[in-house]
Write an enzyme that holds these catalytic residues in place. Structure first.
Site, PDB file in Angstrom:
ATOM      1  N   GLU A   1      11.508  16.452 -26.299  1.00 47.85           N
ATOM      2  CA  GLU A   1      10.102  16.538 -27.181  1.00 47.85           C
ATOM      3  C   GLU A   1       9.810  16.064 -28.183  1.00 47.85           C
ATOM      4  OE1 GLU A   1       7.989  17.128 -24.892  1.00 47.85           O
ATOM      5  OE2 GLU A   1       7.687  18.981 -23.755  1.00 47.85           O
TER       6      GLU A   1
ATOM      7  N   ASN B   1       3.430  12.730 -24.590  1.00 45.01           N
ATOM      8  CA  ASN B   1       3.693  12.796 -25.994  1.00 45.01           C
ATOM      9  C   ASN B   1       4.860  11.905 -26.436  1.00 45.01           C
ATOM     10  OD1 ASN B   1       6.047  14.287 -24.783  1.00 45.01           O
ATOM     11  ND2 ASN B   1       5.194  16.143 -25.664  1.00 45.01           N
TER      12      ASN B   1
ATOM     13  N   HIS C   1       7.933  11.780 -25.009  1.00 42.10           N
ATOM     14  CA  HIS C   1       9.163  12.370 -24.662  1.00 42.10           C
ATOM     15  C   HIS C   1      10.093  11.696 -23.472  1.00 42.10           C
ATOM     16  CE1 HIS C   1       7.539  15.437 -21.502  1.00 42.10           C
ATOM     17  NE2 HIS C   1       8.197  14.411 -20.760  1.00 42.10           N
TER      18      HIS C   1
ATOM     19  N   ASP D   1      17.524  15.565 -16.674  1.00 42.93           N
ATOM     20  CA  ASP D   1      17.130  16.849 -16.820  1.00 42.93           C
ATOM     21  C   ASP D   1      16.765  18.014 -15.747  1.00 42.93           C
ATOM     22  OD1 ASP D   1      14.906  15.592 -16.226  1.00 42.93           O
ATOM     23  OD2 ASP D   1      13.866  15.504 -17.900  1.00 42.93           O
TER      24      ASP D   1
HETATM   25  C1  GLP Z   1       8.681  14.957 -17.008  1.00 37.85           C
HETATM   26  C2  GLP Z   1      10.256  14.468 -16.909  1.00 37.85           C
HETATM   27  C3  GLP Z   1      10.236  13.191 -17.722  1.00 37.85           C
HETATM   28  C4  GLP Z   1       9.147  12.069 -17.303  1.00 37.85           C
HETATM   29  C5  GLP Z   1       7.836  12.848 -17.526  1.00 37.85           C
HETATM   30  C6  GLP Z   1       6.751  11.886 -17.148  1.00 37.85           C
HETATM   31  O1  GLP Z   1       8.511  15.625 -18.230  1.00 37.85           O
HETATM   32  N1  GLP Z   1      10.986  15.241 -17.573  1.00 37.85           N
HETATM   33  O2  GLP Z   1      11.599  12.580 -17.564  1.00 37.85           O
HETATM   34  O3  GLP Z   1       9.418  10.862 -17.808  1.00 37.85           O
HETATM   35  O4  GLP Z   1       7.580  13.974 -16.900  1.00 37.85           O
HETATM   36  O5  GLP Z   1       6.174  12.020 -15.637  1.00 37.85           O
HETATM   37  P1  GLP Z   1       5.308  11.006 -15.060  1.00 37.85           P
HETATM   38  O6  GLP Z   1       6.157  10.179 -14.809  1.00 37.85           O
HETATM   39  O7  GLP Z   1       4.833  11.900 -13.611  1.00 37.85           O
HETATM   40  O8  GLP Z   1       4.102  10.764 -15.831  1.00 37.85           O
END
Ligand code: GLP
Length: 248
Positions: free
Chosen positions: A143, A136, A138, A67
């Protein structure tokens, strides 16, 4: 679904690197899909260590990131292109031309999403997908409510995700409200998936994704339908699970 519970984030990185390295050995060209966020950082550190030690060769590896924020220039220090260069690509022997991140600045975003999906298909699909998980549920930026069959496209971020990711920006208002993301359907097409999660704050999310129903309201739960999905999670993150799993 395979679930491996490890002691801490460093072990999580090591275990995931082992799984991917084993698979890489089998192939001359390897298509790897990568995630951002803080969770995969121990994995990327391990990749760098192995590459420097001559144990892992990235010279023929092709990557596709999950992404990218819409409207952030690749040079912006919170763009996912910047993140990947800084935390992985600049430190291993990968060819930059073999690394792909969706283009959040494309003039025709919809066309560029279709093109991204097509590139992945034409190259023969992704061999290994690395995922984190949002609070959440995702995956990528799919989402809650995302269609389980969705392909690469633009998603509007939820307030929860914007608040979660605000820690990386000067202020919450600076967080982009939209992102390009590979779809859940794109992720389901990958040959193997490893989802990483660490920390007690993700325990409820991981419980819902692994032991709850398959629902678009918890996008990671779709992995229950994937034929080769492995979760590598830390002990504190696994604290709310009720079934028995592999512990290393
Ligand atoms: C972002 C990314 C996700 C990732 C998420 C969790 O939203 N788009 O791919 O899994 O963050 O981040 P973290 O690993 O910092 O909790």
């Amino acid at each position: 679904m395979r679930v491996i519970i490890v002691k801490n984030a460093e072990e999580m990185g090591k275990k995931a690197a082992n799984l991917i390295a084993e698979e890489m050995k089998e192939k001359t060209s390897f298509i790897l899909s990568l995630a951002t966020g803080s969770t995969p950082l121990p994995l990327y550190k391990d990749f760098i260590k192995r590459n420097k030690a001559g144990e892992m060769d990235f010279s023929t590896v092709i990557t596709f990131n999950l992404d990218e924020y819409v409207g952030l220039d690749p040079a912006h220090n919170q763009s996912y292109r910047y993140f990947m260069n800084k935390n992985l690509f600049d430190h291993i022997n990968i060819l930059k031309k073999n690394t792909h991140v969706p283009n959040g600045m494309a003039e025709d975003i919809d066309a560029s999403c279709k093109e991204y999906e097509k590139m992945i298909d034409e190259i023969g699909g992704i061999d290994y997908q690395v995922l984190g998980i949002g609070g959440n549920g995702h995956i990528g930026f799919n989402e809650p409510g995302s269609s389980i069959g969705s392909l690469t496209r633009v998603k509007t971020l939820t307030d929860e995700t914007i608040s979660d990711n605000a820690r990386f920006f000067e202020k919450k208002e600076d967080v982009p409200t939209q992102a390009i993301t590979m779809g859940i359907g794109t992720i389901m097409k990958t040959k193997k998936v490893v989802l990483l999660a660490s920390g007690a704050n993700k325990a409820d999310t991981v419980k819902a994704a692994l032991e709850g129903p398959i629902t678009s309201m918890c996008p990671a739960s779709a992995l229950q339908l994937h034929r080769f999905a492995t979760y590598v999670i830390t002990e504190d993150c696994a604290a709310k699970l009720t079934l028995n799993y592999e512990t290393v």
